[in-house]
Design an enzyme around this catalytic site. Sequence first.
Site, PDB file in Angstrom:
ATOM      1  N   GLU A 132      -6.421  -6.902  -2.711  1.00  0.00           N
ATOM      2  CA  GLU A 132      -6.143  -5.407  -2.611  1.00  0.00           C
ATOM      3  C   GLU A 132      -4.772  -5.487  -3.266  1.00  0.00           C
ATOM      4  O   GLU A 132      -4.854  -4.867  -4.246  1.00  0.00           O
ATOM      5  CB  GLU A 132      -6.452  -5.287  -1.397  1.00  0.00           C
ATOM      6  CG  GLU A 132      -6.406  -3.591  -1.002  1.00  0.00           C
ATOM      7  CD  GLU A 132      -6.289  -3.273   0.439  1.00  0.00           C
ATOM      8  OE1 GLU A 132      -6.878  -2.335   0.717  1.00  0.00           O
ATOM      9  OE2 GLU A 132      -5.892  -3.778   1.137  1.00  0.00           O
ATOM     10  N   GLU A 184       0.868  -1.139   0.072  1.00  0.00           N
ATOM     11  CA  GLU A 184      -0.023   0.040   0.004  1.00  0.00           C
ATOM     12  C   GLU A 184       0.965   1.257  -0.056  1.00  0.00           C
ATOM     13  O   GLU A 184       1.020   1.850   1.058  1.00  0.00           O
ATOM     14  CB  GLU A 184      -1.049  -0.088   1.252  1.00  0.00           C
ATOM     15  CG  GLU A 184      -1.944  -1.296   0.972  1.00  0.00           C
ATOM     16  CD  GLU A 184      -2.895  -1.529   2.008  1.00  0.00           C
ATOM     17  OE1 GLU A 184      -3.066  -0.655   2.924  1.00  0.00           O
ATOM     18  OE2 GLU A 184      -3.545  -2.515   2.005  1.00  0.00           O
ATOM     19  N   SER A 236      15.116  -1.201  -4.747  1.00  0.00           N
ATOM     20  CA  SER A 236      14.630  -2.274  -4.576  1.00  0.00           C
ATOM     21  C   SER A 236      13.101  -2.008  -4.732  1.00  0.00           C
ATOM     22  O   SER A 236      12.540  -1.155  -4.300  1.00  0.00           O
ATOM     23  CB  SER A 236      14.680  -3.289  -3.286  1.00  0.00           C
ATOM     24  OG  SER A 236      14.422  -2.357  -2.352  1.00  0.00           O
ATOM     25  N   HIS A 265     -16.892 -10.552   6.904  1.00  0.00           N
ATOM     26  CA  HIS A 265     -15.535 -10.049   6.903  1.00  0.00           C
ATOM     27  C   HIS A 265     -14.730 -10.760   8.049  1.00  0.00           C
ATOM     28  O   HIS A 265     -15.150 -10.891   9.115  1.00  0.00           O
ATOM     29  CB  HIS A 265     -15.667  -8.618   7.548  1.00  0.00           C
ATOM     30  CG  HIS A 265     -14.444  -7.789   7.398  1.00  0.00           C
ATOM     31  ND1 HIS A 265     -14.195  -7.086   8.292  1.00  0.00           N
ATOM     32  CD2 HIS A 265     -13.373  -7.975   6.525  1.00  0.00           C
ATOM     33  CE1 HIS A 265     -12.761  -6.450   8.226  1.00  0.00           C
ATOM     34  NE2 HIS A 265     -12.601  -7.087   6.967  1.00  0.00           N
ATOM     35  N   GLU A 292      -9.833   3.118  -0.252  1.00  0.00           N
ATOM     36  CA  GLU A 292      -9.686   3.469   1.033  1.00  0.00           C
ATOM     37  C   GLU A 292      -8.681   4.532   1.382  1.00  0.00           C
ATOM     38  O   GLU A 292      -9.000   5.359   2.570  1.00  0.00           O
ATOM     39  CB  GLU A 292      -9.385   2.250   1.902  1.00  0.00           C
ATOM     40  CG  GLU A 292      -7.875   1.708   1.703  1.00  0.00           C
ATOM     41  CD  GLU A 292      -7.529   0.633   2.786  1.00  0.00           C
ATOM     42  OE1 GLU A 292      -8.313   0.490   3.584  1.00  0.00           O
ATOM     43  OE2 GLU A 292      -6.390  -0.134   2.519  1.00  0.00           O
ATOM     44  N   HIS A 305      -7.686  -8.764   1.634  1.00  0.00           N
ATOM     45  CA  HIS A 305      -7.050  -7.320   1.741  1.00  0.00           C
ATOM     46  C   HIS A 305      -5.576  -7.539   2.603  1.00  0.00           C
ATOM     47  O   HIS A 305      -5.587  -8.682   3.298  1.00  0.00           O
ATOM     48  CB  HIS A 305      -7.883  -6.408   2.438  1.00  0.00           C
ATOM     49  CG  HIS A 305      -8.591  -5.689   1.473  1.00  0.00           C
ATOM     50  ND1 HIS A 305      -9.050  -4.447   1.528  1.00  0.00           N
ATOM     51  CD2 HIS A 305      -9.758  -6.376   0.437  1.00  0.00           C
ATOM     52  CE1 HIS A 305      -9.839  -4.129   0.451  1.00  0.00           C
ATOM     53  NE2 HIS A 305     -10.194  -5.360  -0.165  1.00  0.00           N
ATOM     54  N   GLU A 306      -4.757  -6.900   2.454  1.00  0.00           N
ATOM     55  CA  GLU A 306      -3.365  -6.947   2.857  1.00  0.00           C
ATOM     56  C   GLU A 306      -2.792  -8.221   2.486  1.00  0.00           C
ATOM     57  O   GLU A 306      -2.297  -8.971   3.255  1.00  0.00           O
ATOM     58  CB  GLU A 306      -3.239  -6.782   4.421  1.00  0.00           C
ATOM     59  CG  GLU A 306      -3.624  -5.245   4.802  1.00  0.00           C
ATOM     60  CD  GLU A 306      -5.428  -5.028   4.934  1.00  0.00           C
ATOM     61  OE1 GLU A 306      -5.925  -6.075   5.476  1.00  0.00           O
ATOM     62  OE2 GLU A 306      -5.724  -3.975   4.212  1.00  0.00           O
TER      63      GLU A 306
HETATM   64  C1  NOJ Z   1      -8.270  -2.565   5.719  1.00  0.00           C
HETATM   65  C2  NOJ Z   1      -8.963  -3.026   4.401  1.00  0.00           C
HETATM   66  O1  NOJ Z   1      -8.198  -2.603   3.284  1.00  0.00           O
HETATM   67  C3  NOJ Z   1     -10.089  -2.355   4.527  1.00  0.00           C
HETATM   68  O2  NOJ Z   1     -10.972  -2.482   3.436  1.00  0.00           O
HETATM   69  C4  NOJ Z   1     -10.919  -2.637   5.707  1.00  0.00           C
HETATM   70  O3  NOJ Z   1     -11.957  -1.945   6.004  1.00  0.00           O
HETATM   71  C5  NOJ Z   1      -9.917  -2.289   6.930  1.00  0.00           C
HETATM   72  N1  NOJ Z   1      -8.602  -2.702   6.892  1.00  0.00           N
HETATM   73  C6  NOJ Z   1     -10.495  -3.014   8.425  1.00  0.00           C
HETATM   74  O4  NOJ Z   1     -10.664  -4.415   8.227  1.00  0.00           O
HETATM   75 CA    CA Z   2      -5.878  -2.246   2.846  1.00  0.00          CA
END
Ligand code: NOJ
Ligand code: CA
Length: 682
Positions: free
Chosen positions: A462, A178, A191, A374, A468, A443-444
Site C-alpha cells: 500500500e 498515508e 523533509s 488477512h 480506503e 499494508h502499512e
Molecule cells: C488498514 C488497511 O489498509 C485496510 O486495507 C484494512 O482493511 C485495515 N487496515 C484493517 O486491517
Molecule cells: Ca492503510
Amino acid sequence: MRTLIFTLLGIALMVGTYVVFDSSTTRMPLFSVSSPNNHVTVDYGLDTIGQPFYQVHYDGQSVIKKSNLGFVLADGKEFHNRFTLIKNSKNHVDEVWENYWGRSQYIRNNYTEAVYTLHHPLGIMKVFFRVFDDGLGFRYELEKGQGQDIVITEEKTSFNLSSGSQSWWIPVDDDSYEKFYEQTTLDAIDSVQTPFTLRTPENIYVSIHEAALVDFPSMTLKKDERGILKSRLVPDPNGFVYKGENCVTSPWRTINFGHKAVDLINSDLIENLNTKSNQDFSWVKPLKYMGVWWEMHLGLKTWPAGDRHGATTKHAKEMIDFAAGHGIKGLLVEGWNVGWDQWKDFDYCKAYDDYNLEEVVQYARDSNVEIIMHNETAGYVDEYEHQIPKAFDYYQKLGVKYIKTGYVGPIKTGEPHHGQRMVNHYQFVLEEAAKRGICILGHEHIKPTGLSRTWPNLLAVESARGQEYNAPWAPENNPPNHNTILPFTRLLAGPMDYTPGLFDLTFERHGISDKRAYSTLAHQLALYVVYHSPAQMACDLPENYDNHPAFEFIQNVPVNWSKSLALDGEIGEYVVVARKDRQGDDWYLGGITNETGRNLTIDCSFLDSDKEYEVIVYKDGESANYLSAPNDYVIEKMKVNSKDKFKLKMAPGGGFAVEFKHVLGEAKSNRRVEMLNHPVEI
Ligand code: NOJ
Ligand code: CA
C-alpha cells in the site's frame, strides 16, 4: 610540483580511467562515468579534505551539482572525509532479463558501472555508480574488518538540486506514508519521503528514491543547514540508524531523469538495481480479488465477531460464489481470526466461531478461488514473528497462497515502521512466505524498492493513501488530483495495492452524504490500467457489480503485461497509459484526469502495426462530473488499427478505459475514427 603531477599521473594511469583535474576544489583526480549512450554523466572525486562527492549532468544540463557522499559513525566518528584513493575501475553491462510478472516481460538492463574504492583510517569504502541512460544508482560498501561493529548515526549523501524546482511530496512520518501530497518549490520543503519527484527550472523531471532496501533503515530526505537535500535515515529509538558488523552494503540511492513527466513512469531503473531471484518463482500467480472488506469500511459489517460480523462462513461462501461466477480469482477475508475485539492478542491460526476456515478454503478451492488470508498485526510485531512459522505452515497445509499483512498503529516495541528493525521484519515475512509458496500483499508496509525482482512473491504494497481513504470513516477523502499524482510519485517505486473499482461513489444510499470518492466511474475503471499491480482488487460490494455492464471491464482487464507505455501526462493533471496483455494480443488503455475535464486525441500507433482491433470504450457520459454525476458513463464500440486516431473526452475527475481486442484480418490503412461523433458499432 613536478612530483605531484607525476604522482597524479601515476594514479590516473594506475586506475586506467578518464580523469580531469580541478585543482581549486579537489586534491585528487575527478573521475567521470557516462551512461551507454552518454545521456547521463556522473563526475566524482575527493575534495581538499578528502571528502568524496559526485555531480550529475543529464543531456548536457547540470542537474545534481556537487553533492557529498559518506557517513557519520557512532561517537561522532566522521566517515566522510580524510579518504584517499585506492582504486577506480569501470565496466559495462548490457543484458535482457525476463520477469514472472510486471509492466513488461523483458527488461533491458544496460549501464556503465564505476567502482570507486577509498581508504579511510576507520576502514575501506567503495562507492558503486551504475549509470543508465535515464538515471543512475549509487550504493556504498563499508568494510571495517572481522568482528568490528559498524554503527551508523548519519548518512551524508546529498542531492544538490536547483531550489526553484517544482516538487511533489509527502512529509516525513517514520510510521506512515498515508498522507496528502503537496506541490511546492524545493525551497519550501523541510523533509520528504521518497520517491520524491521534481521538475527543474530547465524542465527536467527528476525522481529520487532508493532500490534494494534490505537490512538498512529507509531513506527520507531533509534539507541541511545550507538548504541542500540530504539523506535522513530513519533512526531507531536510540538514535542509531544502522547497526551491523564487519561490512555493510547500503541500498542504492537512485536518481531518475526525463524530458517528459511520463519518462519517469517508463523507467526500469529501480528493478534493474535489484538482483535477480535465485529460486524458481513460477508458482507466483498475479490475480484479481474481491473482499469481505469494503462493507467493513462502509460500517455495514464489523471486523470483530458479533451481529454484523463480516467474516462468517456463510458470507464468505456467498462472496466465493460471486467471485467464481465472474472470473475473479481471489477473495480476501478480513476479521476472520480472534484478536479483533481486543485489538491485540491476535491468533493467526484461530478463527472466530462463526468462521470455519478449513470449510471456506475447501469451498474456495472447489470453486477455483484463492483465499487471501488477512494477518493484521496492530503493531504487535514480535508476537506476529513468533507465530509466523506455525501459522504459515498451517496456511501452506491448507493450500493458501496469499496473505495480506497489516501494521495499523505504532509498532509496540517503539520501533518506527520504516527503520532497520522493521525493514528486516518485512523481509522476514517475505522470505518465510516464499519458503511456503505464499505471496504477500502488505499494508502499512515499507515502500517498495524493486525487491519484487528478487522476491516475486512480494506482489504489491500500500504505502500511500489508497482507496480506503474514500470511505466514510476517513476524516477527509482523497482529493481529486491525488490519483493523478500517485503515478508520478509513489507508483514509481513499484506496484500499489490501491484497491480500485468503486462503482457506488457517493454512499448516499447508506445515508452518508458528506463522504465520497472524488472520481467518476470511468476513472475507477481506468485505474486498472494506469496503476500497474499484479494483484488488483475489485473493491466494491457484489450488489454494486451485479448486472452492471461496466463490471465486464474489471472482469476482462489483465493483471500481467508484456509491454507497458505511459503515453502522455503531467504530474497531478492527467495521465494516459497503454499496456499489452501478457496472455495474448489485446491492448488496454487507461486515462485519468484531476478536477479538470480534458479532450485528448488517442493516437493508436502503440498498437501492433499488422493487426486489426475491435475496441470497447468505457468513458464518461456527456454530463459526467465527479461531483454532480459521477456514475454517468457510456460504452462505445468501434474498430481501429495502429494508423488510427480518435478523440476522447474526460469529465472533471473522470477518465476512460479501453479494450483493444485483436481480431483476425489485415490491418486497413489510414482510416480516421471520429468516435465521439460517429461511433462505429461492431
Ligand atoms: C488498514 C488497511 O489498509 C485496510 O486495507 C484494512 O482493511 C485495515 N487496515 C484493517 O486491517
Ligand atoms: Ca492503510
